[in-house]
Write a protein that holds these residues in place. Structure first.
Motif, PDB file in Angstrom:
ATOM      1  N   ALA A  32       0.976  -1.128   0.110  1.00  0.00           N
ATOM      2  CA  ALA A  32       0.158   0.099   0.180  1.00  0.00           C
ATOM      3  C   ALA A  32       0.759   1.225   0.052  1.00  0.00           C
ATOM      4  CB  ALA A  32      -0.840   0.238   1.144  1.00  0.00           C
ATOM      5  N   LYS A  33       0.470   2.403  -0.548  1.00  0.00           N
ATOM      6  CA  LYS A  33       1.294   3.518  -0.509  1.00  0.00           C
ATOM      7  C   LYS A  33       0.471   4.541   0.389  1.00  0.00           C
ATOM      8  CE  LYS A  33       2.747   7.054  -3.914  1.00  0.00           C
ATOM      9  NZ  LYS A  33       2.674   7.731  -5.163  1.00  0.00           N
ATOM     10  N   PRO A  34       0.996   5.048   1.487  1.00  0.00           N
ATOM     11  CA  PRO A  34       0.325   5.788   2.247  1.00  0.00           C
ATOM     12  C   PRO A  34       0.471   7.269   1.708  1.00  0.00           C
ATOM     13  CG  PRO A  34       2.067   4.837   3.456  1.00  0.00           C
ATOM     14  CD  PRO A  34       2.305   4.338   2.117  1.00  0.00           C
ATOM     15  N   ALA A  35      -0.685   7.993   1.970  1.00  0.00           N
ATOM     16  CA  ALA A  35      -0.841   9.326   1.685  1.00  0.00           C
ATOM     17  C   ALA A  35       0.379  10.507   1.797  1.00  0.00           C
ATOM     18  CB  ALA A  35      -2.230  10.018   2.100  1.00  0.00           C
ATOM     19  N   HIS A  36       0.831  10.201   3.022  1.00  0.00           N
ATOM     20  CA  HIS A  36       2.193  11.029   3.330  1.00  0.00           C
ATOM     21  C   HIS A  36       3.447  10.492   2.657  1.00  0.00           C
ATOM     22  CE1 HIS A  36       4.579  13.849   5.272  1.00  0.00           C
ATOM     23  NE2 HIS A  36       5.408  12.740   6.082  1.00  0.00           N
ATOM     24  N   GLN A  37       4.076  11.357   1.708  1.00  0.00           N
ATOM     25  CA  GLN A  37       5.138  11.067   0.880  1.00  0.00           C
ATOM     26  C   GLN A  37       6.147  12.025   1.171  1.00  0.00           C
ATOM     27  OE1 GLN A  37       5.594   7.992  -0.770  1.00  0.00           O
ATOM     28  NE2 GLN A  37       3.902   7.230   0.308  1.00  0.00           N
ATOM     29  N   PRO A  38       7.040  12.138   1.994  1.00  0.00           N
ATOM     30  CA  PRO A  38       7.739  13.415   2.267  1.00  0.00           C
ATOM     31  C   PRO A  38       8.812  13.630   1.122  1.00  0.00           C
ATOM     32  CG  PRO A  38       8.438  11.701   3.519  1.00  0.00           C
ATOM     33  CD  PRO A  38       7.282  11.095   2.764  1.00  0.00           C
ATOM     34  N   HIS A  39       9.204  12.675   0.078  1.00  0.00           N
ATOM     35  CA  HIS A  39      10.033  12.952  -0.868  1.00  0.00           C
ATOM     36  C   HIS A  39       9.681  12.210  -2.164  1.00  0.00           C
ATOM     37  CE1 HIS A  39      12.526  14.825   2.364  1.00  0.00           C
ATOM     38  NE2 HIS A  39      12.502  13.737   2.778  1.00  0.00           N
ATOM     39  N   GLU A  40       8.641  12.222  -2.373  1.00  0.00           N
ATOM     40  CA  GLU A  40       7.898  11.505  -3.762  1.00  0.00           C
ATOM     41  C   GLU A  40       8.702  11.528  -5.039  1.00  0.00           C
ATOM     42  OE1 GLU A  40       3.871  11.906  -4.224  1.00  0.00           O
ATOM     43  OE2 GLU A  40       3.932   9.771  -5.051  1.00  0.00           O
ATOM     44  N   LYS A  41       9.457  12.432  -5.191  1.00  0.00           N
ATOM     45  CA  LYS A  41       9.976  12.517  -6.651  1.00  0.00           C
ATOM     46  C   LYS A  41      11.382  11.745  -6.602  1.00  0.00           C
ATOM     47  CE  LYS A  41       8.602  17.000  -8.126  1.00  0.00           C
ATOM     48  NZ  LYS A  41       8.660  18.260  -8.401  1.00  0.00           N
ATOM     49  N   ARG A  42      12.030  11.410  -5.323  1.00  0.00           N
ATOM     50  CA  ARG A  42      13.141  10.533  -5.399  1.00  0.00           C
ATOM     51  C   ARG A  42      13.114   9.488  -4.511  1.00  0.00           C
ATOM     52  NH1 ARG A  42      16.156  11.888  -0.480  1.00  0.00           N
ATOM     53  NH2 ARG A  42      15.404  13.758   0.351  1.00  0.00           N
ATOM     54  N   SER A  43      11.930   9.437  -3.688  1.00  0.00           N
ATOM     55  CA  SER A  43      11.715   8.045  -2.896  1.00  0.00           C
ATOM     56  C   SER A  43      10.140   8.037  -2.746  1.00  0.00           C
ATOM     57  CB  SER A  43      12.618   8.048  -1.730  1.00  0.00           C
ATOM     58  OG  SER A  43      12.241   9.199  -0.795  1.00  0.00           O
ATOM     59  N   ARG A  44       9.972   6.826  -2.261  1.00  0.00           N
ATOM     60  CA  ARG A  44       8.638   6.607  -2.097  1.00  0.00           C
ATOM     61  C   ARG A  44       8.432   5.685  -0.797  1.00  0.00           C
ATOM     62  NH1 ARG A  44       6.783   6.364  -8.021  1.00  0.00           N
ATOM     63  NH2 ARG A  44       7.421   8.430  -8.666  1.00  0.00           N
ATOM     64  N   VAL A  45       7.437   5.901   0.055  1.00  0.00           N
ATOM     65  CA  VAL A  45       7.163   5.292   1.184  1.00  0.00           C
ATOM     66  C   VAL A  45       5.755   4.043   0.875  1.00  0.00           C
ATOM     67  CG1 VAL A  45       6.531   5.202   3.761  1.00  0.00           C
ATOM     68  CG2 VAL A  45       7.896   6.861   2.757  1.00  0.00           C
ATOM     69  N   PHE A  46       6.141   2.857   1.290  1.00  0.00           N
ATOM     70  CA  PHE A  46       5.044   2.002   1.285  1.00  0.00           C
ATOM     71  C   PHE A  46       5.057   1.184   2.423  1.00  0.00           C
ATOM     72  CE2 PHE A  46       6.836   2.649  -3.190  1.00  0.00           C
ATOM     73  CZ  PHE A  46       5.809   2.681  -3.946  1.00  0.00           C
ATOM     74  N   THR A  47       3.758   0.408   2.493  1.00  0.00           N
ATOM     75  CA  THR A  47       3.520  -0.511   3.641  1.00  0.00           C
ATOM     76  C   THR A  47       3.227  -1.859   2.925  1.00  0.00           C
ATOM     77  OG1 THR A  47       1.294  -0.415   3.922  1.00  0.00           O
ATOM     78  CG2 THR A  47       2.742   1.071   5.166  1.00  0.00           C
ATOM     79  N   ASP A  48       4.171  -2.847   3.917  1.00  0.00           N
ATOM     80  CA  ASP A  48       3.878  -4.254   3.237  1.00  0.00           C
ATOM     81  C   ASP A  48       2.444  -4.716   3.656  1.00  0.00           C
ATOM     82  OD1 ASP A  48       4.161  -4.947   5.928  1.00  0.00           O
ATOM     83  OD2 ASP A  48       6.132  -5.607   5.821  1.00  0.00           O
ATOM     84  N   PRO A  49       2.215  -5.888   3.363  1.00  0.00           N
ATOM     85  CA  PRO A  49       0.688  -6.414   3.401  1.00  0.00           C
ATOM     86  C   PRO A  49       0.589  -6.298   5.028  1.00  0.00           C
ATOM     87  CG  PRO A  49       1.722  -7.683   1.601  1.00  0.00           C
ATOM     88  CD  PRO A  49       2.572  -6.755   2.265  1.00  0.00           C
TER      89      PRO A  49
END
Length: 122
Positions: free
Chosen positions: A95-112
């Motif tokens: 899943a991709k949380p709404a809060h993405q502090p540096h979306e252009k160079r990195s992305r935060v996801f959560t595992d199942p």
């Protein structure tokens, strides 16, 4: 074709990053990470692999084996193409949380299971 992901770092939450980094530096012999500061400290292996320690307000240490306060950490991966990685990860159950502090160079996801991890452009 499998997604090529390289594990580059493991980051642990803690109350005092510099203290924890100093402990693990002694344990592992890794060098101090050059971008360490009061809220983040790390140690780096010769091949670039880093163990990081990030300050968390009101940090509560895990209690092993009791899960009242579970263990917490997140993985960081490098990828060739962020958009391709995102599409595949979402397809596979991340899943991709709404809060993405540096979306252009990195992305935060959560595992199942809900554990966060970061994917950064190589």
């Amino acid at each position: 074709m499998p997604l090529r992901m390289t594990l580059t770092a493991v980051t642990l939450d803690c109350a005092d990053p510099r203290e924890l980094a100093a402990f693990y530096q002694r344990v592992t012999g890794y060098e101090p990470h050059p971008k360490s500061h009061a809220d983040f400290a790390g140690i780096t292996r010769e091949d670039g692999f880093t163990i990081g320690f990030q300050r968390v307000d009101d940090y509560r240490a895990p209690h092993w084996p009791d899960q009242t306060v579970p263990q917490r950490l997140h993985f960081d991966f490098d990828v060739d193409d962020l958009d391709e990685a995102e599409a595949l990860l979402l397809k596979w159950g991340a899943a991709k949380p709404a809060h993405q502090p540096h979306e252009k160079r990195s992305r935060v996801f959560t595992d199942p299971a809900g554990h966060p991890f970061c994917v950064t452009a190589r």
